[in-house]
Design a protein around this motif. Structure first.
Motif, PDB file in Angstrom:
ATOM      1  N   PHE A  24     -48.131  13.694 -13.460  1.00  0.00           N
ATOM      2  CA  PHE A  24     -47.240  13.635 -12.298  1.00  0.00           C
ATOM      3  C   PHE A  24     -46.426  14.909 -12.139  1.00  0.00           C
ATOM      4  CE2 PHE A  24     -43.258  12.497 -10.127  1.00  0.00           C
ATOM      5  CZ  PHE A  24     -43.773  11.953  -8.956  1.00  0.00           C
ATOM      6  N   ARG A  25     -45.774  15.352 -13.212  1.00  0.00           N
ATOM      7  CA  ARG A  25     -44.977  16.572 -13.100  1.00  0.00           C
ATOM      8  C   ARG A  25     -45.872  17.768 -12.772  1.00  0.00           C
ATOM      9  NH1 ARG A  25     -40.516  16.341 -18.063  1.00  0.00           N
ATOM     10  NH2 ARG A  25     -40.086  14.122 -17.907  1.00  0.00           N
TER      11      ARG A  25
ATOM     12  N   THR B 109     -35.459  22.190 -19.710  1.00  0.00           N
ATOM     13  CA  THR B 109     -36.074  21.720 -18.470  1.00  0.00           C
ATOM     14  C   THR B 109     -37.575  21.973 -18.442  1.00  0.00           C
ATOM     15  OG1 THR B 109     -34.012  22.128 -17.286  1.00  0.00           O
ATOM     16  CG2 THR B 109     -36.001  21.860 -15.955  1.00  0.00           C
ATOM     17  N   LEU B 110     -37.995  23.164 -18.830  1.00  0.00           N
ATOM     18  CA  LEU B 110     -39.413  23.542 -18.773  1.00  0.00           C
ATOM     19  C   LEU B 110     -40.019  23.736 -20.161  1.00  0.00           C
ATOM     20  CD1 LEU B 110     -39.325  26.060 -15.769  1.00  0.00           C
ATOM     21  CD2 LEU B 110     -39.746  23.591 -15.716  1.00  0.00           C
ATOM     22  N   ILE B 111     -39.459  23.082 -21.152  1.00  0.00           N
ATOM     23  CA  ILE B 111     -39.911  23.287 -22.530  1.00  0.00           C
ATOM     24  C   ILE B 111     -41.373  22.888 -22.728  1.00  0.00           C
ATOM     25  CG2 ILE B 111     -39.145  21.005 -23.345  1.00  0.00           C
ATOM     26  CD1 ILE B 111     -38.243  22.451 -25.951  1.00  0.00           C
ATOM     27  N   ASP B 112     -41.845  21.917 -21.954  1.00  0.00           N
ATOM     28  CA  ASP B 112     -43.216  21.424 -22.120  1.00  0.00           C
ATOM     29  C   ASP B 112     -44.233  22.136 -21.229  1.00  0.00           C
ATOM     30  OD1 ASP B 112     -42.445  19.504 -24.020  1.00  0.00           O
ATOM     31  OD2 ASP B 112     -41.863  18.088 -22.442  1.00  0.00           O
ATOM     32  N   VAL B 113     -43.783  23.104 -20.447  1.00  0.00           N
ATOM     33  CA  VAL B 113     -44.678  23.805 -19.515  1.00  0.00           C
ATOM     34  C   VAL B 113     -45.474  24.878 -20.254  1.00  0.00           C
ATOM     35  CG1 VAL B 113     -44.735  25.335 -17.490  1.00  0.00           C
ATOM     36  CG2 VAL B 113     -43.229  23.328 -17.518  1.00  0.00           C
ATOM     37  N   HIS B 114     -46.751  25.011 -19.907  1.00  0.00           N
ATOM     38  CA  HIS B 114     -47.585  26.052 -20.492  1.00  0.00           C
ATOM     39  C   HIS B 114     -46.955  27.423 -20.217  1.00  0.00           C
ATOM     40  CE1 HIS B 114     -51.024  28.699 -21.193  1.00  0.00           C
ATOM     41  NE2 HIS B 114     -51.575  27.705 -21.871  1.00  0.00           N
TER      42      HIS B 114
ATOM     43  N   ALA C 285     -45.014   7.657 -10.219  1.00  0.00           N
ATOM     44  CA  ALA C 285     -43.895   7.975  -9.336  1.00  0.00           C
ATOM     45  C   ALA C 285     -42.600   7.313  -9.818  1.00  0.00           C
ATOM     46  CB  ALA C 285     -44.211   7.527  -7.909  1.00  0.00           C
ATOM     47  N   ILE C 286     -42.686   6.048 -10.208  1.00  0.00           N
ATOM     48  CA  ILE C 286     -41.498   5.319 -10.669  1.00  0.00           C
ATOM     49  C   ILE C 286     -40.916   5.981 -11.914  1.00  0.00           C
ATOM     50  CG2 ILE C 286     -40.700   3.134 -11.658  1.00  0.00           C
ATOM     51  CD1 ILE C 286     -42.772   1.744  -9.798  1.00  0.00           C
ATOM     52  N   GLN C 287     -41.807   6.399 -12.817  1.00  0.00           N
ATOM     53  CA  GLN C 287     -41.353   7.005 -14.063  1.00  0.00           C
ATOM     54  C   GLN C 287     -40.993   8.480 -13.901  1.00  0.00           C
ATOM     55  OE1 GLN C 287     -44.639   6.256 -16.718  1.00  0.00           O
ATOM     56  NE2 GLN C 287     -44.286   4.035 -16.763  1.00  0.00           N
ATOM     57  N   GLY C 288     -41.663   9.165 -12.971  1.00  0.00           N
ATOM     58  CA  GLY C 288     -41.527  10.617 -12.865  1.00  0.00           C
ATOM     59  C   GLY C 288     -40.492  11.127 -11.891  1.00  0.00           C
TER      60      GLY C 288
ATOM     61  N   TRP D  72     -36.913  12.248 -12.979  1.00  0.00           N
ATOM     62  CA  TRP D  72     -36.793  13.560 -13.617  1.00  0.00           C
ATOM     63  C   TRP D  72     -36.393  14.618 -12.592  1.00  0.00           C
ATOM     64  CZ3 TRP D  72     -38.886  18.469 -13.315  1.00  0.00           C
ATOM     65  CH2 TRP D  72     -38.675  19.323 -14.426  1.00  0.00           C
ATOM     66  N   PHE D  73     -36.866  14.452 -11.368  1.00  0.00           N
ATOM     67  CA  PHE D  73     -36.541  15.393 -10.300  1.00  0.00           C
ATOM     68  C   PHE D  73     -35.247  15.002  -9.573  1.00  0.00           C
ATOM     69  CE2 PHE D  73     -41.138  15.860 -10.764  1.00  0.00           C
ATOM     70  CZ  PHE D  73     -41.305  17.242 -10.701  1.00  0.00           C
ATOM     71  N   PHE D  74     -35.155  13.715  -9.172  1.00  0.00           N
ATOM     72  CA  PHE D  74     -34.112  13.316  -8.224  1.00  0.00           C
ATOM     73  C   PHE D  74     -33.175  12.227  -8.734  1.00  0.00           C
ATOM     74  CE2 PHE D  74     -37.873  14.585  -5.688  1.00  0.00           C
ATOM     75  CZ  PHE D  74     -37.343  15.696  -5.062  1.00  0.00           C
ATOM     76  N   GLY D  75     -33.273  11.840  -9.976  1.00  0.00           N
ATOM     77  CA  GLY D  75     -32.401  10.792 -10.502  1.00  0.00           C
ATOM     78  C   GLY D  75     -30.961  11.245 -10.646  1.00  0.00           C
ATOM     79  N   GLN D  76     -30.111  10.344 -11.123  1.00  0.00           N
ATOM     80  CA  GLN D  76     -28.693  10.653 -11.274  1.00  0.00           C
ATOM     81  C   GLN D  76     -28.478  11.891 -12.146  1.00  0.00           C
ATOM     82  OE1 GLN D  76     -26.371   7.375 -12.725  1.00  0.00           O
ATOM     83  NE2 GLN D  76     -24.417   8.407 -12.419  1.00  0.00           N
ATOM     84  N   LYS D  77     -29.325  12.031 -13.162  1.00  0.00           N
ATOM     85  CA  LYS D  77     -29.272  13.212 -14.022  1.00  0.00           C
ATOM     86  C   LYS D  77     -30.521  14.068 -13.840  1.00  0.00           C
ATOM     87  CE  LYS D  77     -26.371  11.012 -17.533  1.00  0.00           C
ATOM     88  NZ  LYS D  77     -26.232  10.663 -18.974  1.00  0.00           N
TER      89      LYS D  77
END
Length: 291
Positions: A34-35, A148-153, A226-229, A232-237
């Motif tokens: 998703f991300r 934030t991007l620690i898991d990005v290639h 979508a529910i889980q992902g 990460w983008f738009f949630g409270q945190k």
């Protein structure tokens, strides 16, 4: 413009940067489909979007009398052209994966062509300035914290780092053109950011969903993503929620993009590229220097 010079950096045109995009895995965001596809969907927008930005600024260029702004427009155009070329390469990698890239691009190209032909120069420069504000804030947000991007290639992280650097360098150009010669009303300026935000994120989510379908995920799986992902983008945190205060500054009557400081580790990227001549090494140094 002079009142904001303390937070301005001059655009620098950089060409032929190799991010080895043909070597990245399918799901390059820590294996998270998703991300990955949300960022891929954003990348799909850039080549056509950058051309629209160039056309919007170029349409008003003959009205500019300030030599400094003229030079910044030249650099802006060249930087945006390089962004388009590089993201075209990333989009070609998605095409190899079986993504409907051509369909997405044609839709966007038709849409932006319509705007250039049928909307006023005022409308197009307002949309461009608003989009530049939004992307500069996203650049700051994604790279201000290391986690934030620690898991990005690393190769993709370096690509977006370079794009982030240049967004910060030219974040004020379209805005200055709009303010100096665009004759854009405050109502239109404020509307533009709201509208472009809804458009950008709405179409990004739509394209990500379509790509996940082409990856073989069924409707239920995509709904769970979508529910889980999305938080990460738009949630409270959420990552993007963190930029809400800076985002709202746009709606102040005396706003200028350069009221916002350039990202803290900007010079780290500049120095690393000068020392190594390697945008991947510069991107890694830039990310490592985040908080």
């Amino acid at each position: 413009m002079n009142a904001y010079l303390q937070h301005q950096v001059d655009p620098v045109v950089r060409k032929n940067l190799d991010f080895k995009l043909d070597q990245i895995p399918r799901f390059w965001f820590g294996g998270d489909p998703f991300r990955t596809r949300m960022f891929d969907a954003l990348s799909l927008t850039f080549p056509v979007g950058e051309r629209y930005f160039i056309q919007s600024v170029r349409a008003l260029r003959d009205r500019i009398t300030d030599n400094e702004l003229q030079q910044k427009v030249t650099d802006f155009i060249q930087q945006e052209a390089q962004h388009g070329l590089t993201h075209d390469r990333m989009n070609n990698e998605m095409k190899k994966q079986g993504m409907p890239v051509d369909d997405f691009v044609k839709f966007m190209d038709d849409r932006f062509s319509y705007l250039i032909k049928n909307r006023s120069k005022q409308y197009n420069i307002a949309m461009t300035a608003a989009a530049e504000h939004l992307t500069a804030l996203m650049a700051e947000t994604f790279y201000s914290k290391k986690e934030t991007l620690i898991d990005v290639h690393p190769y993709v992280r370096a690509l977006f780092a370079w794009h982030a650097i240049e967004e910060m360098e030219h974040r004020d150009v379209a805005f200055d053109v709009m303010q100096e010669v665009g004759e854009v009303s405050e109502r239109l300026r404020k509307f533009a950011l709201t509208f472009i935000t809804i458009q950008m994120f709405g179409f990004t989510f739509y394209r990500a969903n379509v790509m996940l379908k082409h990856d073989g995920f069924n409707r239920l799986e995509r709904a769970k993503f979508a529910i889980q992902g999305l938080p990460w983008f738009f949630g409270q945190k959420g990552t993007l929620s963190a930029m809400s205060s800076s985002y709202k500054d746009w709606f102040k009557a005396d706003f200028h993009p350069s009221q916002h400081p350039v990202i803290r580790q900007y010079q780290t990227w500049i120095d690393a590229l000068a020392e190594t001549d390697d945008p991947i090494a510069a991107g890694e140094a830039f990310w490592q220097a985040a908080l």
